[in-house]
Motif scaffolding. Sequence first.
Motif, PDB file in Angstrom:
ATOM      1  N   GLU A 132       0.842  -1.201   0.000  1.00  0.00           N
ATOM      2  CA  GLU A 132       0.000   0.000   0.000  1.00  0.00           C
ATOM      3  C   GLU A 132       0.876   1.251   0.000  1.00  0.00           C
ATOM      4  OE1 GLU A 132      -3.661   2.058   2.527  1.00  0.00           O
ATOM      5  OE2 GLU A 132      -2.693   0.235   3.264  1.00  0.00           O
ATOM      6  N   CYS A 133       1.948   1.200   0.778  1.00  0.00           N
ATOM      7  CA  CYS A 133       2.890   2.327   0.807  1.00  0.00           C
ATOM      8  C   CYS A 133       3.631   2.461  -0.523  1.00  0.00           C
ATOM      9  CB  CYS A 133       3.895   2.150   1.943  1.00  0.00           C
ATOM     10  SG  CYS A 133       3.156   2.181   3.583  1.00  0.00           S
ATOM     11  N   LYS A 134       3.775   1.349  -1.234  1.00  0.00           N
ATOM     12  CA  LYS A 134       4.465   1.347  -2.524  1.00  0.00           C
ATOM     13  C   LYS A 134       3.505   1.639  -3.685  1.00  0.00           C
ATOM     14  CE  LYS A 134       8.769   0.031  -1.524  1.00  0.00           C
ATOM     15  NZ  LYS A 134       9.986   0.734  -2.010  1.00  0.00           N
ATOM     16  N   SER A 135       2.218   1.845  -3.369  1.00  0.00           N
ATOM     17  CA  SER A 135       1.188   2.092  -4.386  1.00  0.00           C
ATOM     18  C   SER A 135       1.126   0.964  -5.414  1.00  0.00           C
ATOM     19  CB  SER A 135       1.438   3.442  -5.088  1.00  0.00           C
ATOM     20  OG  SER A 135       1.390   4.496  -4.161  1.00  0.00           O
ATOM     21  N   LYS A 136       1.307  -0.264  -4.949  1.00  0.00           N
ATOM     22  CA  LYS A 136       1.208  -1.427  -5.819  1.00  0.00           C
ATOM     23  C   LYS A 136      -0.106  -2.155  -5.569  1.00  0.00           C
ATOM     24  CE  LYS A 136       5.922  -2.875  -6.968  1.00  0.00           C
ATOM     25  NZ  LYS A 136       5.675  -3.253  -8.355  1.00  0.00           N
ATOM     26  N   MET A 137      -0.717  -2.649  -6.635  1.00  0.00           N
ATOM     27  CA  MET A 137      -1.925  -3.452  -6.492  1.00  0.00           C
ATOM     28  C   MET A 137      -1.556  -4.833  -5.966  1.00  0.00           C
ATOM     29  SD  MET A 137      -4.704  -4.650  -9.380  1.00  0.00           S
ATOM     30  CE  MET A 137      -5.155  -2.953  -9.747  1.00  0.00           C
ATOM     31  N   TYR A 138      -2.265  -5.270  -4.923  1.00  0.00           N
ATOM     32  CA  TYR A 138      -1.982  -6.570  -4.301  1.00  0.00           C
ATOM     33  C   TYR A 138      -3.212  -7.452  -4.406  1.00  0.00           C
ATOM     34  CZ  TYR A 138      -0.734 -10.004  -0.707  1.00  0.00           C
ATOM     35  OH  TYR A 138      -0.458 -11.158  -0.025  1.00  0.00           O
ATOM     36  N   ILE A 139      -3.050  -8.615  -5.007  1.00  0.00           N
ATOM     37  CA  ILE A 139      -4.149  -9.568  -5.141  1.00  0.00           C
ATOM     38  C   ILE A 139      -3.814 -10.768  -4.270  1.00  0.00           C
ATOM     39  CG2 ILE A 139      -5.503 -11.024  -6.697  1.00  0.00           C
ATOM     40  CD1 ILE A 139      -3.554  -8.114  -8.133  1.00  0.00           C
ATOM     41  N   GLY A 140      -4.366 -10.784  -3.082  1.00  0.00           N
ATOM     42  CA  GLY A 140      -4.095 -11.843  -2.122  1.00  0.00           C
ATOM     43  C   GLY A 140      -5.315 -12.129  -1.278  1.00  0.00           C
ATOM     44  N   GLU A 141      -5.082 -12.554  -0.044  1.00  0.00           N
ATOM     45  CA  GLU A 141      -6.129 -12.812   0.943  1.00  0.00           C
ATOM     46  C   GLU A 141      -7.129 -13.866   0.504  1.00  0.00           C
ATOM     47  OE1 GLU A 141      -6.917  -9.109   3.614  1.00  0.00           O
ATOM     48  OE2 GLU A 141      -7.169  -8.456   1.536  1.00  0.00           O
ATOM     49  N   ARG A 142      -6.706 -14.751  -0.379  1.00  0.00           N
ATOM     50  CA  ARG A 142      -7.515 -15.913  -0.736  1.00  0.00           C
ATOM     51  C   ARG A 142      -6.597 -16.949  -1.376  1.00  0.00           C
ATOM     52  NH1 ARG A 142     -11.552 -14.898  -5.730  1.00  0.00           N
ATOM     53  NH2 ARG A 142     -12.033 -17.033  -5.096  1.00  0.00           N
ATOM     54  N   HIS A 143      -7.113 -18.153  -1.514  1.00  0.00           N
ATOM     55  CA  HIS A 143      -6.339 -19.233  -2.136  1.00  0.00           C
ATOM     56  C   HIS A 143      -6.737 -19.361  -3.606  1.00  0.00           C
ATOM     57  CE1 HIS A 143      -4.946 -20.638   1.815  1.00  0.00           C
ATOM     58  NE2 HIS A 143      -6.198 -20.461   2.229  1.00  0.00           N
ATOM     59  N   TYR A 144      -5.756 -19.359  -4.494  1.00  0.00           N
ATOM     60  CA  TYR A 144      -6.009 -19.591  -5.916  1.00  0.00           C
ATOM     61  C   TYR A 144      -4.775 -20.212  -6.541  1.00  0.00           C
ATOM     62  CZ  TYR A 144      -3.781 -14.924  -6.015  1.00  0.00           C
ATOM     63  OH  TYR A 144      -2.950 -13.855  -5.808  1.00  0.00           O
ATOM     64  N   ASP A 145      -4.971 -20.841  -7.690  1.00  0.00           N
ATOM     65  CA  ASP A 145      -3.828 -21.447  -8.373  1.00  0.00           C
ATOM     66  C   ASP A 145      -3.399 -20.581  -9.554  1.00  0.00           C
ATOM     67  OD1 ASP A 145      -5.529 -21.999 -10.511  1.00  0.00           O
ATOM     68  OD2 ASP A 145      -5.592 -24.160 -10.166  1.00  0.00           O
ATOM     69  N   TRP A 146      -2.410 -21.062 -10.315  1.00  0.00           N
ATOM     70  CA  TRP A 146      -1.815 -20.268 -11.381  1.00  0.00           C
ATOM     71  C   TRP A 146      -2.824 -19.932 -12.484  1.00  0.00           C
ATOM     72  CZ3 TRP A 146       3.361 -18.710 -11.199  1.00  0.00           C
ATOM     73  CH2 TRP A 146       3.834 -18.037 -12.339  1.00  0.00           C
ATOM     74  N   SER A 147      -3.753 -20.851 -12.749  1.00  0.00           N
ATOM     75  CA  SER A 147      -4.724 -20.597 -13.812  1.00  0.00           C
ATOM     76  C   SER A 147      -5.623 -19.409 -13.466  1.00  0.00           C
ATOM     77  CB  SER A 147      -5.574 -21.849 -14.078  1.00  0.00           C
ATOM     78  OG  SER A 147      -6.471 -22.105 -13.007  1.00  0.00           O
ATOM     79  N   TYR A 148      -5.869 -19.219 -12.186  1.00  0.00           N
ATOM     80  CA  TYR A 148      -6.664 -18.058 -11.754  1.00  0.00           C
ATOM     81  C   TYR A 148      -5.919 -16.766 -12.060  1.00  0.00           C
ATOM     82  CZ  TYR A 148      -8.904 -14.689  -8.612  1.00  0.00           C
ATOM     83  OH  TYR A 148      -9.527 -13.570  -8.092  1.00  0.00           O
ATOM     84  N   ILE A 149      -4.620 -16.758 -11.839  1.00  0.00           N
ATOM     85  CA  ILE A 149      -3.821 -15.568 -12.126  1.00  0.00           C
ATOM     86  C   ILE A 149      -3.873 -15.260 -13.617  1.00  0.00           C
ATOM     87  CG2 ILE A 149      -1.522 -14.537 -12.000  1.00  0.00           C
ATOM     88  CD1 ILE A 149      -0.884 -16.388  -9.676  1.00  0.00           C
ATOM     89  N   GLN A 150      -3.715 -16.301 -14.437  1.00  0.00           N
ATOM     90  CA  GLN A 150      -3.785 -16.110 -15.886  1.00  0.00           C
ATOM     91  C   GLN A 150      -5.100 -15.445 -16.284  1.00  0.00           C
ATOM     92  OE1 GLN A 150      -3.239 -20.318 -16.816  1.00  0.00           O
ATOM     93  NE2 GLN A 150      -1.407 -19.805 -17.973  1.00  0.00           N
ATOM     94  N   GLN A 151      -6.197 -16.033 -15.829  1.00  0.00           N
ATOM     95  CA  GLN A 151      -7.512 -15.539 -16.212  1.00  0.00           C
ATOM     96  C   GLN A 151      -7.753 -14.134 -15.671  1.00  0.00           C
ATOM     97  OE1 GLN A 151      -9.486 -17.111 -18.215  1.00  0.00           O
ATOM     98  NE2 GLN A 151     -11.219 -15.703 -18.150  1.00  0.00           N
ATOM     99  N   HIS A 152      -7.418 -13.913 -14.420  1.00  0.00           N
ATOM    100  CA  HIS A 152      -7.647 -12.632 -13.772  1.00  0.00           C
ATOM    101  C   HIS A 152      -6.815 -11.540 -14.419  1.00  0.00           C
ATOM    102  CE1 HIS A 152      -7.484  -9.599 -10.482  1.00  0.00           C
ATOM    103  NE2 HIS A 152      -8.696 -10.026 -10.230  1.00  0.00           N
ATOM    104  N   GLN A 153      -5.565 -11.832 -14.701  1.00  0.00           N
ATOM    105  CA  GLN A 153      -4.683 -10.828 -15.268  1.00  0.00           C
ATOM    106  C   GLN A 153      -5.068 -10.473 -16.707  1.00  0.00           C
ATOM    107  OE1 GLN A 153      -2.759  -8.909 -13.901  1.00  0.00           O
ATOM    108  NE2 GLN A 153      -1.467  -8.022 -15.490  1.00  0.00           N
TER     109      GLN A 153
END
Length: 371
Positions: A132-153
Amino acid sequence: MSQAKMRVRRLKYRRINFVIVQMSIFALTFAMITGFLSNMRDILFELDDLSRGERHDLGVAYGPSCQTRQHSWANNQMSAARKTIKCDMPSNVTPDHPPPRKMSDTSNPVYFLHVGKAGGTSIDSLLLQILECKSKMYIGERHYDWSYIQQHQLTNMGKQRQLRDGNNDIGGLADVITFLRHPVSRAVSQFHFSKTLPWAKKQNATFLHQTFDEYIDEPNKTWTQPIADGESGADFLAGIFPTDKGNWVASDGKETDLKIYLRKNKTAACLLAARRLEDTTWFGIMEDTERSMKLLQVTLGLDFTPVLPRTNGKGGNPQPSTETMKKIKKYVPKDLWLYEYAKRLFQARWNYFMGSNCTYVSPELPPLPNF
């Protein structure tokens, strides 16, 4: 025929020949321009693909000048092609294994691949404040696998290109991080933590009344999550968790031929998981927390070393017997192999970032188990 008529005819022929020559020159020029534009289009498309980050998990190495292309895929363990570009690079860098980049060098969103019972809640708590201090978007606080990152991104980037059977990765478009734990200790922690969950108490699950030694020897157990091979990291990185919406690990929701293949071919799943672990911008190891936090400081460009908070669990769980520890290992060969590779990769990154000569030496893969 009079001389006047002959001169007129010769003049007419000359004009016709002139027109034919001009048309030939125009046709040749048009063909050359068309060919040039076609080549430029291909080059621009290729550069566009590379700039979108497809090079990274497709095995593309990059440098000042790219010369040749070769196709390979995890020692031919999978049929999907990975593009490899041989480049002129410094002598201390191999084209297939470039050194890790730093999160401080990008404006990418940060995805935390949260492996269950591996310190992930503590990582969430820590990084939410720092990023938050670095002004970076953080996608966490849940469990997901690599395919979720692909689709989400890809969705967030507004890209409409269809994923190639789950094999088109996010590469330089995002910074993926994760935190790993020894599969045996993670299994024990998962077992005891699950005793506190409402669903277990509601069902009065058998394991509530068992020690881990009793649980491992139970012949008719229906709940096998603690000893499920892949839950300590391999299946998260390979992106092959079940795709039903009720699963505790989110995915892209697509059941592909590649996922089915990887679940059956554990060797291929291990190799893909290792490749993607190498593609992470940072990862830590619970059993080496102090150095993990130091590398986190380096990759984020912090002027202090973060301290991992203790946010989940009280510790002090009864430890199973040595014999039970051995039995757990038989259940999780994929995760044990990945953990061994993770230790080697971690040391390579430590040597690169913290060493004196800034040389990155990619580690060798451990011998693969006989699945």
